[in-house]
Scaffold this motif. Structure first.
Motif: not given
Length: 353
Positions: A190-197
């Motif tokens: 869902m996200v490309n720059i966070k560890t909780e992607a």
């Protein structure tokens, strides 16, 4: 006699002492395919600027000595690529290797290290086609090992813990990222720059904390041992393409994909898989030529396409992707079309998987 008895006792004691640390522990095989978890950068302050697929699997394992306390671990380098370059052929090769390994009595679980860009597609593919209840866990990282606060080491440690756990059996293919355990069927990047992607629109199955699994729900859809699909009976996947819906969209992409031999096209519609009135005629024409039209949605989390709610799917003989995002819908269609060309059967499959 006493001296012989003492000598035998010493020999037995010595043999016990030299047993390896992993004796009696589960056997876990790590299949490495590349990705960020095997990436390296020149600057520790750069978490998004690096080269993927550089570190071989033996070095990944050697970098986590604590793995020996969890399981007897060995690694195989299946590929060494960035996951955006994964093809259907890569999926088949990996799937057949996983299938062969889980049939072995001396293998208790499998971990697949994978780039995050298409990790969700590979996880869902394996969930559909590998006939085993043994834990199969995919893992990646959002930062290379050279970056500050790199997440790959803990992710891999957790994945091995899960693959070695008896309580992970029978839950389908899992993704272990950022301490969460998600179903390979549901999870997406869902996200490309966070560890909780990586997130599932319906929530994680559980958590893994300090080597212990905590489960909160079970997958409801068919998978692995309950699947009608078997990787050992699949030699090629059907060609399926994805076309993106948007304002002012035309029919160019759909016609081009059909001309190149696509057996199905995933329509990535707005909202409830909506189809522009500029595109409907082309999709009806292509369906008449034998190309399956499958309506999905580009709503980021929880896009849910209802049959006959936005378009008369029964009348047009189209299929809806249910809650699957476009990339997962492509995987299911590519697998399903190896078994049937009937649109009603395809719709059943989309409801059940």
């Amino acid at each position: 006699m006493l001296n012989r008895f003492l000598s035998r006792c010493l020999l037995i004691a010595a043999s016990v002492v030299v047993l390896p640390a992993f004796a009696g522990k589960p056997n876990v095989v790590i299949l490495a395919t590349g990705g960020t978890i095997a990436g390296a950068g020149a600057d520790a302050a750069k978490s998004a600027t690096y080269q993927a697929a550089k570190v071989p699997v033996d070095k990944l394992i050697a970098g986590i000595p604590a793995l020996a306390d969890v399981a007897q671990v060995r690694g195989e380098q299946v590929f060494q690529i960035a996951s955006e370059s994964f093809t259907n052929e890569h999926l088949l090769t990996l799937g057949k290797r996983v299938s062969a390994l889980v049939k072995q009595a001396d293998v208790d679980g499998i971990v697949v290290t994978h780039g995050t860009d298409t990790l969700e597609e590979t996880a869902y593919f394996l969930n559909l086609v590998v006939k085993s209840d043994k834990p199969i866990v995919l893992v990646g990282s959002m930062r290379p090992g050279t970056a500050m606060s790199a997440d790959g080491t803990l992710n891999l440690f957790n994945a091995v813990n899960v693959a070695a756990s008896k309580d992970a059996r029978g839950k389908g293919v899992l993704v272990a990222m950022n301490d969460e355990l998600n179903s390979g069927r549901d999870v997406s990047k869902m996200v490309n720059i966070k560890t909780e992607a990586f997130k599932s629109p319906w929530g994680p199955l559980g958590m893994v904390v300090e080597g212990k699994n905590y489960w909160f729900r079970l997958p409801a859809k068919r998978h692995t041992v309950n699947s009608e699909f078997d990787i050992d009976q699949i030699d090629a996947l059907a060609p399926v393409e994805i076309a993106y819906g948007h304002g002012n969209v035309g029919d160019t992409a759909y016609r081009a994909f059909a001309a190149k031999g696509a057996k199905a096209i995933i329509h990535t519609g707005t909202g409830n898989g909506s189809v522009s009135n500029r595109v409907v005629p082309a999709l009806r024409e292509l369906r008449g030529q034998g190309v399956h039209i499958i309506r999905s949605s580009h709503v980021n989390a929880g896009g849910f396409v209802l049959r006959n709610a936005e378009q008369p799917d029964d009348q047009y003989d189209w299929v809806v992707a249910h809650d699957l995002n476009p990339q997962k819908a492509r995987i299911l269609a590519a697998v399903a079309l190896t078994r049937t060309q009937d649109s009603k059967e395809l719709q059943r499959i989309f409801w059940e998987y």
